[in-house]
Design an enzyme around this catalytic site. Structure first.
Site, short mmCIF file in Angstrom:
data_model
loop_
_atom_site.label_atom_id
_atom_site.label_comp_id
_atom_site.label_asym_id
_atom_site.label_seq_id
_atom_site.Cartn_x
_atom_site.Cartn_y
_atom_site.Cartn_z
N ASN A 35 -9.83 -0.77 -0.01
CA ASN A 35 -8.44 -0.62 -0.17
C ASN A 35 -7.83 -1.17 -1.39
OD1 ASN A 35 -5.82 -0.87 0.38
ND2 ASN A 35 -6.28 -1.85 2.46
N HIS A 44 -3.64 6.92 2.96
CA HIS A 44 -3.91 5.56 2.50
C HIS A 44 -5.25 5.17 3.04
CE1 HIS A 44 -4.10 1.47 1.01
NE2 HIS A 44 -3.88 1.01 2.39
N CYS A 56 0.97 -1.26 0.01
CA CYS A 56 -0.07 0.14 -0.06
C CYS A 56 0.78 1.36 -0.04
CB CYS A 56 -0.96 0.14 1.18
SG CYS A 56 -1.97 -1.54 1.41
O1 UT7 Z 1 -3.89 -1.83 3.90
C1 UT7 Z 1 -3.10 -2.61 4.42
C2 UT7 Z 1 -2.76 -2.87 5.89
N1 UT7 Z 1 -3.91 -3.27 6.44
C3 UT7 Z 1 -4.36 -2.62 7.43
O2 UT7 Z 1 -3.87 -1.72 7.78
C4 UT7 Z 1 -5.66 -3.14 8.15
C5 UT7 Z 1 -5.67 -2.94 9.60
N2 UT7 Z 1 -6.89 -3.37 10.21
C6 UT7 Z 1 -8.23 -3.04 9.79
O3 UT7 Z 1 -8.29 -2.33 9.15
C7 UT7 Z 1 -9.09 -3.88 11.04
O4 UT7 Z 1 -8.47 -4.68 11.97
C8 UT7 Z 1 -10.12 -4.78 9.97
C9 UT7 Z 1 -10.95 -4.13 9.29
C10 UT7 Z 1 -9.22 -5.85 9.32
C11 UT7 Z 1 -10.69 -5.86 11.31
O5 UT7 Z 1 -11.67 -4.87 12.10
P1 UT7 Z 1 -11.35 -5.08 13.59
O6 UT7 Z 1 -12.30 -4.18 14.00
O7 UT7 Z 1 -10.20 -5.13 13.94
O8 UT7 Z 1 -12.11 -6.52 13.85
P2 UT7 Z 1 -11.23 -7.78 14.58
O9 UT7 Z 1 -10.34 -8.71 13.59
O10 UT7 Z 1 -10.67 -7.35 15.90
O11 UT7 Z 1 -12.48 -8.75 14.67
C12 UT7 Z 1 -13.76 -8.44 15.56
C13 UT7 Z 1 -14.63 -9.45 15.53
C14 UT7 Z 1 -14.18 -11.00 15.28
O12 UT7 Z 1 -15.40 -11.87 16.05
P3 UT7 Z 1 -15.35 -12.12 17.58
O13 UT7 Z 1 -14.06 -12.89 17.59
O14 UT7 Z 1 -15.09 -10.84 18.31
O15 UT7 Z 1 -16.44 -12.77 17.59
C15 UT7 Z 1 -14.19 -11.29 13.89
O16 UT7 Z 1 -14.43 -12.78 13.70
O17 UT7 Z 1 -15.51 -9.08 14.16
C16 UT7 Z 1 -15.38 -10.42 13.37
N3 UT7 Z 1 -15.25 -10.01 12.01
C17 UT7 Z 1 -16.11 -9.81 11.28
N4 UT7 Z 1 -17.55 -9.80 11.59
C18 UT7 Z 1 -18.45 -9.74 10.53
C19 UT7 Z 1 -14.13 -10.05 11.23
N5 UT7 Z 1 -14.42 -9.61 10.03
C20 UT7 Z 1 -15.87 -9.59 9.93
C21 UT7 Z 1 -16.68 -9.25 8.97
N6 UT7 Z 1 -18.05 -9.34 9.20
N7 UT7 Z 1 -16.49 -9.13 7.66
#
Ligand code: UT7
Length: 327
Positions: free
Chosen positions: A284, A254, A114
């Site tokens: 993204n 970004h 990115c």
């Molecule tokens: O550009 C390249 C570099 N990448 C980044 O900078 C990415 C940075 N990270 C992020 O943008 C975020 O961490 C994400 C968007 C990827 C994820 O969001 P989050 O708020 O950090 O969610 P999480 O991974 O901590 O997951 C929280 C919960 C989990 O469920 P439990 O374990 O709490 O029951 C996940 O399984 O949300 C769940 N989850 C979803 N639920 C519905 C993860 N993805 C989804 C989804 N829909 N698509």
């Protein structure tokens, strides 16, 4: 006065195909509400079968060249920032060069995920300052959706396809790129990562079945690193140029996550009104995200001559960077 590289033309392109949150709700256990609240994406562009990275790169580059009012033969440096090249060999940069007729250019690919476009701007700036280039084309182009596992809800809602491009020439009047910072930290190399398809794991039937070439990411571990590093380099480029965040007229980060954008803007203490966001409509797009956003800002009349523009990125590797420009 010192020579700086100045952007004189930009362009963008993306596939017509659109994948909405409603489409994704039918594919994995997710919801429009979760995606909008946690990431801020409503839709992303997705390349169709037969569409590939250089197709969008060339369209974006042609637009940038037209707006810069240059002849492609004037381009002596062509950097294609991508982690989704058309093929292993030759570089997508060389394929773009041929399509454009930029036969005098040194063309190559740059893999910094990115942050690729800001790495490319940094390199072009140095080449122009060192009189090694008189006309550079920097493209950020990706077809990320080819590497997305549409059974993995933690990644499939995020990525989209597209390309953006910028033409740069020397400027001795104080406009152009004022300061750049690029950094990386390979200790986070597995965040995000796609292990298959290279020389280590290869292209065996087993690796394809195992989905080794799909993007994998533990996004929540990256979140804080992204906010911290983008804020740090943004402060550094401002400090180096002798400006405070209050002097910035437009901030284009970004587009990884709306919450990351908001957190960085908050830490930098910039007015939310000057922070550009288009993640809702594109998702993204990795190296394409900043040049697409820049082109949209120009088209919308959000940049005036003399404005201070701050660009900041973070991505796989991990890599990050910031560029400060006087428009
Ligand atoms: O550009 C390249 C570099 N990448 C980044 O900078 C990415 C940075 N990270 C992020 O943008 C975020 O961490 C994400 C968007 C990827 C994820 O969001 P989050 O708020 O950090 O969610 P999480 O991974 O901590 O997951 C929280 C919960 C989990 O469920 P439990 O374990 O709490 O029951 C996940 O399984 O949300 C769940 N989850 C979803 N639920 C519905 C993860 N993805 C989804 C989804 N829909 N698509």
């Amino acid at each position: 006065m010192a020579i700086n590289a100045r952007i004189i033309g930009t362009g963008r392109s993306y596939p017509e195909g659109i994948l909405t949150n409603a489409d994704l709700e039918k594919m994995v256990e997710t919801s429009d509400e979760w995606i909008m609240q946690r990431v801020g994406i409503r839709q992303r562009h997705k390349a169709a079968e037969g569409e590939y990275t250089s197709l969008f790169a060339v369209r974006a580059a042609r637009q940038a060249i037209e707006r810069a009012q240059i002849d492609p033969a004037e381009i002596d440096l062509l950097i294609c920032a991508t982690v989704t090249p058309d093929q292993i060999l030759p570089s997508t940069g060389c394929l773009i060069q041929t399509e454009l007729g930029a036969h005098k250019a040194a063309a190559f690919d740059l893999a910094a995920a990115c942050s690729g476009f800001l790495y490319g701007l940094t390199l072009a700036n140095q080449m122009i300052r060192g009189s090694q280039s008189r006309c550079a084309l920097v493209v950020g182009a990706e077809v990320l959706t080819r590497y997305v596992d549409y059974t993995d809800r933690s990644t499939c809602v995020i990525f989209g396809d597209g390309a953006g491009a910028a033409v740069l020439v020397p400027d001795e009047g104080g406009r152009g790129i004022l300061s750049t910072r690029i950094r990386s930290d390979g200790r986070y190399a597995e965040q995000p990562f796609a292990p298959g398809g290279g020389t280590r794991i290869g292209h065996s039937a087993e690796s394809i079945t195992a989905g080794d070439y799909f993007f994998k990411m533990r996004g929540n571990e990256l979140f804080k690193v992204a906010v911290r590093s983008m804020t740090e380099v943004s402060r550094e480029v401002l400090e180096e140029s002798g400006y405070g965040a209050d002097a910035v007229k437009l901030f284009i980060p970004h587009q990884a996550n709306q919450r990351i954008t908001d957190a960085v803007a908050d830490k930098l203490k910039v007015d939310p009104a000057i922070v550009y966001s288009n993640i809702e409509y594109h998702g993204n797009t990795s190296s394409a995200s900043i040049p697409i956003a820049l082109d949209e800002c120009i088209e919308a009349g959000r940049i005036n001559e003399g404005d201070l523009v701050l660009l900041a990125s973070f991505g796989g590797g991990v890599t990050w960077g910031a560029v400060l420009l006087r428009w």
